[in-house]
Design a protein around this motif. Structure first.
Motif, PDB file in Angstrom:
ATOM      1  N   MET A 176       0.837  -1.189   0.000  1.00 18.73           N
ATOM      2  CA  MET A 176       0.000   0.000   0.000  1.00 18.73           C
ATOM      3  C   MET A 176       0.881   1.252   0.000  1.00 18.73           C
ATOM      4  SD  MET A 176      -3.283   0.633   2.231  1.00 18.73           S
ATOM      5  CE  MET A 176      -3.856   2.228   2.671  1.00 18.73           C
ATOM      6  N   ALA A 177       0.556   2.197  -0.849  1.00 22.31           N
ATOM      7  CA  ALA A 177       1.357   3.410  -1.000  1.00 22.31           C
ATOM      8  C   ALA A 177       1.216   4.316   0.218  1.00 22.31           C
ATOM      9  CB  ALA A 177       0.917   4.158  -2.250  1.00 22.31           C
ATOM     10  N   LEU A 178       2.298   5.012   0.539  1.00 23.82           N
ATOM     11  CA  LEU A 178       2.257   6.007   1.604  1.00 23.82           C
ATOM     12  C   LEU A 178       1.334   7.152   1.189  1.00 23.82           C
ATOM     13  CD1 LEU A 178       6.044   6.166   2.588  1.00 23.82           C
ATOM     14  CD2 LEU A 178       4.183   5.054   3.834  1.00 23.82           C
ATOM     15  N   GLN A 179       0.682   7.759   2.177  1.00 27.45           N
ATOM     16  CA  GLN A 179      -0.265   8.847   1.938  1.00 27.45           C
ATOM     17  C   GLN A 179       0.136  10.074   2.743  1.00 27.45           C
ATOM     18  OE1 GLN A 179      -3.033   8.322  -0.120  1.00 27.45           O
ATOM     19  NE2 GLN A 179      -2.152   6.314  -0.506  1.00 27.45           N
ATOM     20  N   VAL A 180      -0.399  11.237   2.356  1.00 27.10           N
ATOM     21  CA  VAL A 180      -0.212  12.452   3.146  1.00 27.10           C
ATOM     22  C   VAL A 180      -0.752  12.170   4.545  1.00 27.10           C
ATOM     23  CG1 VAL A 180      -0.945  14.856   3.436  1.00 27.10           C
ATOM     24  CG2 VAL A 180      -0.267  14.015   1.179  1.00 27.10           C
ATOM     25  N   GLY A 181       0.019  12.537   5.573  1.00 20.01           N
ATOM     26  CA  GLY A 181      -0.360  12.288   6.963  1.00 20.01           C
ATOM     27  C   GLY A 181       0.306  11.057   7.557  1.00 20.01           C
ATOM     28  N   LEU A 206       8.497   0.402  -0.891  1.00 14.79           N
ATOM     29  CA  LEU A 206       8.171   0.862   0.459  1.00 14.79           C
ATOM     30  C   LEU A 206       7.295   2.119   0.415  1.00 14.79           C
ATOM     31  CD1 LEU A 206       8.714   0.615   3.564  1.00 14.79           C
ATOM     32  CD2 LEU A 206      10.670   2.130   3.197  1.00 14.79           C
ATOM     33  N   PHE A 207       7.630   3.044  -0.475  1.00  8.77           N
ATOM     34  CA  PHE A 207       6.873   4.290  -0.597  1.00  8.77           C
ATOM     35  C   PHE A 207       5.617   4.104  -1.455  1.00  8.77           C
ATOM     36  CE2 PHE A 207      10.629   6.001   1.181  1.00  8.77           C
ATOM     37  CZ  PHE A 207      10.397   7.304   1.567  1.00  8.77           C
ATOM     38  N   GLY A 208       5.599   3.085  -2.295  1.00 10.64           N
ATOM     39  CA  GLY A 208       4.467   2.871  -3.192  1.00 10.64           C
ATOM     40  C   GLY A 208       4.518   3.776  -4.412  1.00 10.64           C
ATOM     41  N   VAL A 209       5.727   4.053  -4.908  1.00  6.82           N
ATOM     42  CA  VAL A 209       5.887   4.919  -6.080  1.00  6.82           C
ATOM     43  C   VAL A 209       5.442   4.153  -7.327  1.00  6.82           C
ATOM     44  CG1 VAL A 209       7.530   6.210  -7.499  1.00  6.82           C
ATOM     45  CG2 VAL A 209       7.826   6.132  -5.005  1.00  6.82           C
ATOM     46  N   ARG A 266       8.070   9.499 -11.160  1.00  7.78           N
ATOM     47  CA  ARG A 266       8.747  10.696 -10.663  1.00  7.78           C
ATOM     48  C   ARG A 266       7.822  11.279  -9.584  1.00  7.78           C
ATOM     49  NH1 ARG A 266      12.439  13.313 -13.290  1.00  7.78           N
ATOM     50  NH2 ARG A 266      11.769  12.464 -15.306  1.00  7.78           N
ATOM     51  N   VAL A 267       8.156  11.036  -8.331  1.00  5.42           N
ATOM     52  CA  VAL A 267       7.307  11.455  -7.217  1.00  5.42           C
ATOM     53  C   VAL A 267       8.169  12.126  -6.154  1.00  5.42           C
ATOM     54  CG1 VAL A 267       5.666  10.708  -5.441  1.00  5.42           C
ATOM     55  CG2 VAL A 267       5.724   9.524  -7.640  1.00  5.42           C
ATOM     56  N   THR A 268       7.671  13.256  -5.639  1.00  5.15           N
ATOM     57  CA  THR A 268       8.357  13.990  -4.582  1.00  5.15           C
ATOM     58  C   THR A 268       7.527  13.938  -3.310  1.00  5.15           C
ATOM     59  OG1 THR A 268       9.469  15.474  -6.135  1.00  5.15           O
ATOM     60  CG2 THR A 268       9.204  16.284  -3.885  1.00  5.15           C
ATOM     61  N   TYR A 269       8.220  13.684  -2.201  1.00  8.54           N
ATOM     62  CA  TYR A 269       7.603  13.649  -0.871  1.00  8.54           C
ATOM     63  C   TYR A 269       8.208  14.762  -0.031  1.00  8.54           C
ATOM     64  CZ  TYR A 269       6.203   8.963  -2.269  1.00  8.54           C
ATOM     65  OH  TYR A 269       5.658   7.899  -2.941  1.00  8.54           O
ATOM     66  N   VAL A 270       7.353  15.558   0.601  1.00  8.49           N
ATOM     67  CA  VAL A 270       7.819  16.559   1.553  1.00  8.49           C
ATOM     68  C   VAL A 270       7.421  16.059   2.932  1.00  8.49           C
ATOM     69  CG1 VAL A 270       7.652  18.949   2.348  1.00  8.49           C
ATOM     70  CG2 VAL A 270       7.649  18.440  -0.115  1.00  8.49           C
ATOM     71  N   ILE A 271       8.430  15.887   3.780  1.00  7.85           N
ATOM     72  CA  ILE A 271       8.235  15.333   5.115  1.00  7.85           C
ATOM     73  C   ILE A 271       8.595  16.404   6.138  1.00  7.85           C
ATOM     74  CG2 ILE A 271       9.000  13.508   6.711  1.00  7.85           C
ATOM     75  CD1 ILE A 271       9.817  12.748   3.265  1.00  7.85           C
ATOM     76  N   ASP A 272       7.722  16.620   7.109  1.00  4.79           N
ATOM     77  CA  ASP A 272       8.014  17.651   8.109  1.00  4.79           C
ATOM     78  C   ASP A 272       9.018  17.139   9.144  1.00  4.79           C
ATOM     79  OD1 ASP A 272       6.605  16.163  10.074  1.00  4.79           O
ATOM     80  OD2 ASP A 272       4.831  17.438   9.964  1.00  4.79           O
TER      81      ASP A 272
END
Length: 151
Positions: free
Chosen positions: A1-6, A102-105, A116-122
């Motif tokens: 399962m792909a990672l989601q916002v949150g 792992l990220f589900g790209v 081509r996917v960018t993740y912004v992590i706080d």
């Protein structure tokens, strides 16, 4: 399962541009991080994207963020790519595609090209933006906007 916002970013390890083992816990949860997956070193759009991150790297640092690029290319390929384009950030080799899984790209263009996917992590390790686009340069703008909005 792909990672989601949150979602919280899971811990991972990979070999970096210097041939050293990079552990995500060394930055994730300590500062903001921009992780971008790209298809291949030295292709036109991937080079434009990497150089755009390079050209605005100080803007990311000023916002307290680290930039990390990930593709399936070898460490040797990453070393040449980073040297040729004077990239100031780490590139991680995902030759076994474990990080992509792992990220589900997803793959693009009928599943033929790695996505081509960018993740912004706080700074707490929580995903604040997932941006998926074949266009390379727009990723930098979207990542900076997300970082500015999360301050």
């Amino acid at each position: 399962m792909a990672l989601q916002v949150g979602d919280k970013i899971p811990s991972f390890k990979a070999i970096d541009t210097n041939g050293a083992t990079f552990e995500s816990d060394s930055v994730v949860g300590k500062q903001s991080v921009v992780i971008y997956f790209y298809p291949k070193d030295d292709t036109r759009v991937c080079t434009e994207q990497a150089c755009s991150f390079r050209d605005q790297y100080e803007d990311f640092k000023a916002l307290g963020a680290e930039v990390i690029g990930i593709s399936a290319d070898s460490v040797k390929s990453h070393q040449k790519f980073a040297s040729r384009h004077q990239l100031p950030f780490k590139l991680l080799s995902d030759s076994d595609k474990k990080l992509r899984k792992l990220f589900g790209v997803p793959n693009d263009l009928l599943g033929l090209i790695p996505g081509r996917v960018t993740y912004v992590i706080d700074k707490d390790g929580i995903i604040r933006l997932i941006f998926n686009s074949l266009s390379g340069k727009i990723h930098i703008k979207k990542a900076l906007e997300a970082l500015n909005n999360s301050l």
